[in-house]
Design a protein around this motif. Sequence first.
Motif, PDB file in Angstrom:
ATOM      1  N   PHE A   1     -31.678  13.321  80.616  1.00 15.18           N
ATOM      2  CA  PHE A   1     -30.895  13.648  79.413  1.00 15.18           C
ATOM      3  C   PHE A   1     -29.529  12.961  79.472  1.00 15.18           C
ATOM      4  N   LEU A   2     -28.875  13.073  80.630  1.00 15.75           N
ATOM      5  CA  LEU A   2     -27.541  12.489  80.788  1.00 15.75           C
ATOM      6  C   LEU A   2     -27.592  10.964  80.690  1.00 15.75           C
ATOM      7  N   ASP A   3     -28.687  10.381  81.149  1.00 16.52           N
ATOM      8  CA  ASP A   3     -28.894   8.934  81.018  1.00 16.52           C
ATOM      9  C   ASP A   3     -28.827   8.487  79.559  1.00 16.52           C
ATOM     10  N   GLN A   4     -29.358   9.336  78.681  1.00 14.57           N
ATOM     11  CA  GLN A   4     -29.423   8.992  77.254  1.00 14.57           C
ATOM     12  C   GLN A   4     -28.208   9.483  76.466  1.00 14.57           C
ATOM     13  N   TYR A   5     -27.389  10.306  77.111  1.00 17.77           N
ATOM     14  CA  TYR A   5     -26.277  10.956  76.397  1.00 17.77           C
ATOM     15  C   TYR A   5     -25.184   9.948  76.016  1.00 17.77           C
TER      16      TYR A   5
END
Length: 391
Positions: free
Chosen positions: A87-91
């Motif tokens: 998720f954080l990768d895409q945030y």
Amino acid sequence: MNELAIISSLLDNDFYKFTMQNAVIKLFPLAKARYEFINRGKHFFPGNFVDLLKKNLDKMANLKLSNEERIFLEKNCPYLDSKYLDFLDQYQYNPKEVNVFQKGKNIQMYIEGLWSRTILWEVPLMAIISELYYQLTGAKRFSDKKIIHLTRKKLEKYKRLNVKFGEYGTRRRFSYQIHKLVLEVLIREGKTFFMGSSNVHLSHIFSIKPIGTHGHEWIMFHAAKYGFNIADKIAMKNWLNIYGKNLGIALSDTYTSPIFFKNFDKKLANLFEGIRHDSGDPLLFVKETINHYQKLKINPLQKKIIFSDNLNPCKVARISSFCKNKINPFFGIGTNFTNDVGLPSMNIVIKMVKAFPKKKWTSVVKLSNVKEKSTGKKNTIFLAKKILHIS
């Protein structure tokens, strides 16, 4: 005016924002939140302040988690699982979630959207506001040499007191450069006394583990969803469901400490390794905490209190002396490390004011142990006090 972005990394934020974000995604993925800027210190802002603030917000939209940063989190925070890191990768920050206006010398700001997204705005926004304010008002600070000297003097005092402490100063720092400078001294010379920083980006740069627990908004949201009386208890249980034995510090003053202790039963008191104090008389709080543990037949010397309320060496000396041979104190020191530069520090906060747990927006409040640190609408504060039987 320096046109470099004030926030240059997605991880330039407090650790507890990421741990709470992970919990929100897992338990409340559709919940929404609204936050507002509160200018407690009634600071006057220069005429072009909001224009420069918006430029910095737009630059934040370009921030992405780097592969190196992900590896750092995997290594140092194993309880943040791969789903969350994906998720954080895409945030990416979305500046449209932030609405900011300037009326004369005052600014108004609110942030609104999915809680899982908007939760990351508060700390970097405050850091930007603080740094821009000092840049634009042009006040002369201490030299780097003097700031290093002051930091060393504080370190020497903490070593003499034999206390353990961490640095929690991102949100009201004078500047990123001063924050980094102070942290370099703490890491180089703090040895066994310095426990780490709440800033994840700087922890990555200096190869140390980030530290932190959770914030008031975690419990405030639970009050909106489940009611004031049991918010503390359900918030703690949900935290344990996500993190188990990790990150085991309970926050004690969202609805005043007496209400917290009513919810902090024997099972929870055993499972959490300690409590965080963030408002009110610290010595009175130590007495209340020890009494509570003793009533539950728990040895206070097996537990800890994290103190984080506007600390300085004098306060730390007083608290640590009082705790000796009673309970284990730890100290989260913020502004006194990152904004002790010979100028008044800013008194600003950004707080959740509404939550959308399911079907409607609900006003939220923080009552705190002191009136000045309470937030929320007067009628909701009145209602909360009435429900909780707080005078």
